[in-house]
Design an enzyme around this catalytic site. Structure first.
Site, PDB file in Angstrom:
ATOM      1  N   HIS A   1     -16.926 -17.594 -12.532  1.00 53.90           N
ATOM      2  CA  HIS A   1     -18.174 -18.359 -12.379  1.00 53.90           C
ATOM      3  C   HIS A   1     -19.342 -17.474 -12.730  1.00 53.90           C
ATOM      4  O   HIS A   1     -19.304 -16.264 -12.449  1.00 53.90           O
ATOM      5  CB  HIS A   1     -18.313 -18.858 -10.926  1.00 53.90           C
ATOM      6  CG  HIS A   1     -19.302 -19.956 -10.782  1.00 53.90           C
ATOM      7  ND1 HIS A   1     -20.646 -19.712 -10.614  1.00 53.90           N
ATOM      8  CD2 HIS A   1     -19.150 -21.296 -10.821  1.00 53.90           C
ATOM      9  CE1 HIS A   1     -21.276 -20.870 -10.545  1.00 53.90           C
ATOM     10  NE2 HIS A   1     -20.405 -21.851 -10.668  1.00 53.90           N
TER      11      HIS A   1
ATOM     12  N   ASP B   1     -13.381 -26.108  -9.344  1.00 53.37           N
ATOM     13  CA  ASP B   1     -12.505 -26.967 -10.132  1.00 53.37           C
ATOM     14  C   ASP B   1     -11.040 -26.585 -10.061  1.00 53.37           C
ATOM     15  O   ASP B   1     -10.197 -27.310 -10.572  1.00 53.37           O
ATOM     16  CB  ASP B   1     -12.961 -26.953 -11.599  1.00 53.37           C
ATOM     17  CG  ASP B   1     -14.179 -27.818 -11.792  1.00 53.37           C
ATOM     18  OD1 ASP B   1     -14.315 -28.792 -11.032  1.00 53.37           O
ATOM     19  OD2 ASP B   1     -14.993 -27.509 -12.671  1.00 53.37           O
TER      20      ASP B   1
END
Ligand code: ACO
Length: 431
Positions: free
Chosen positions: A308, A366
């Protein structure tokens, strides 16, 4: 109080200029370099906005080093376990948690706006049966701007509020309609007696010849996933909505732009890509081979659902979803346990691998969300659509915040031009 400043010195010509430091409530301060070009004659270069704040915002705060996520100051862990999605939507949009009366009234307003103009069905019918639901969502949400344009004054707070309500209410109806179109079933009209999540499940799974009663666990899981996906400060899709909106554009068109940005596999498209990846890996014995592929710089394969831009620690949303996965998979008949077990194994191996440890690559939101969506019977090509339904709340909250800011200016980055120097036109016969 004296304003804090930062001095920037140009070592080439020896000039120095002072720039104000903007401090937020929490988090690192930012140097306001908006006058740098005027003062010093050069731009700053920061592709991907690695260290550039694009706005002031009071909506969401992330501390990526420590895995902290706050909506309007409230920790995501508390909201995820205690609040309803519309309660969180109200919080993001208006800044405070609603009292009982405010929540009832907000729920009523959203419920009243869930229907679509009948003519929108013509747009849906124009799509080929196998069109990706994200393509349909993007197109149909954009086409809402044709239905709500003349009546909207983006400079009037009243119209901004109505637009926000319409988007929060209608995007789920369009999302479910995109699914129905995909599988060739008739569109189901929303039911105003159901709560937000239950109504969505009803529009997805009921048919005119068979009713569908959404189960409480499914509704609860959806409520949680929607809350976790509702906002994430200046991510790619939200920044897209802000940039599109900064010119004063129609809000429905701006949100369609946000949907387009969300679709990519580096952003919201990752949830679909994770399940494709897990299916491709197939078995725990193949995990090391795929870990090696992810580390190989000559191989484009990346571990989807890992890494991320902001989190250099465990994504707090992934932590919550992983826990809920256990519960959902235990209680849902026919849920896909082997894929979850494979995901747990993959996470375990990656978290102990030097490559991932060094780069601080952890599972993101996710990594596990698709496993729950699958357990709820939602097909893979709808995963990013689910993300879009939830993130609509964040998009409209940011758009509203930006449009109400008197200091809002059109977003217009600069560039380092690397093309040809000035040259003369050559007639076609001489080229
Ligand atoms: N698998 C393997 N290596 C990775 C991964 C991954 N998933 N993610 C990052 N890396 C490596 C990069 O190759 C790079 O290595 P290097 O320093 O040796 O060159 C390093 O880690 C830093 O990665 P960047 O790509 O520079 O990080 P950036 O912040 O630009 O990208 C992103 C973040 C796009 C999320 C990236 O981690 C990625 O592609 N992850 C997979 C896709 C994904 O899960 N996206 C969802 C994000 S969450 C969301 O949008 C809801």
């Amino acid at each position: 109080m004296t304003e804090k400043t930062v001095t920037i010195t140009n070592n080439v010509d020896g000039t120095s200029h002072e720039y104000p430091l903007h401090e937020g409530t929490i988090g690192p301060p930012a140097v306001d370099i908006s006058a740098l070009y005027r003062d010093a004659g050069f731009f700053t270069y920061d592709p991907g906005f690695m260290a550039t704040a694009s706005c002031h915002s009071a909506i969401t705060y992330i501390d990526g080093e420590h895995g902290v996520l706050l909506y309007r100051g409230y920790p995501i862990e508390q909201l995820a376990t205690k609040a309803s999605f519309l309660e969180v939507a109200y919080l993001l949009l208006y800044g405070e948690l609603p009292n009982e009366r405010e929540l009832v009234s907000f729920e009523r307003v959203i419920t009243q706006h869930t229907m679509l103009n009948e003519n929108l069905k013509n747009f849906l019918d124009g799509f080929h049966y196998d069109a990706h639901p994200m393509a349909i969502l993007c197109g149909v949400v954009g086409s809402l701007s044709a239905f709500y344009h003349e009546s909207i004054d983006v400079n009037d707070p009243h119209y901004r509020e109505i637009s926000a309500h319409r988007l929060i209410a209608k995007v789920p109806t369009i999302a479910a309609a995109a699914y129905k179109h995909n599988i060739g079933e008739p569109i189901m009209y929303p039911r105003n007696d159901l709560r937000y999540g239950a109504n969505f499940l009803y529009m997805m799974f009921a048919t005119p010849c068979e009713d569908y009663e959404p189960g409480l666990l499914a509704e609860k899981a959806l409520n949680l996933l929607f809350i976790l996906h509702a906002d994430h400060e200046q991510n790619a899709s939200t920044s897209t909505v802000r940039l599109a909106g900064s010119s004063g554009a129609n809000p429905f068109a701006c949100v369609a732009a946000g949907i387009a940005s969300l679709w990519g596999p580096a952003h919201g498209g990752a949830n679909e890509a994770v399940l494709d990846m897990l299916t491709q890996i197939g078995d725990v014995s193949s995990v090391p081979k795929f870990i090696d592929k992810a580390k190989d710089k000559d191989d484009p394969f990346r571990l989807m659902g890992f890494g991320h831009r902001v989190y250099k620690n465990y994504d707090p949303r992934a932590k919550i979803i992983r826990e809920v996965c256990h519960q959902v998979l235990e209680e849902m008949p026919g849920a896909d346990n082997p894929l979850f077990e494979l995901a747990l194994e993959l996470e375990e191996i990656a978290l102990h691998d030097e490559y991932f440890v060094e780069r601080k690559l952890y599972p993101n939101v996710d990594f596990y969300s698709g496993i729950i969506y699958s357990a709820l019977g939602i097909p893979r090509n709808m995963f990013t659509v689910m993300f879009a339904v939830a993130r609509t709340v964040g998009w409209v909250s940011h758009w509203t915040e930006m449009m109400s800011d008197p200091g809002n200016r059109i977003g217009r980055p600069r560039q380092i031009y690397c093309g040809p120097e000035p040259r003369d036109y050559v007639p076609i016969s001489k080229r």
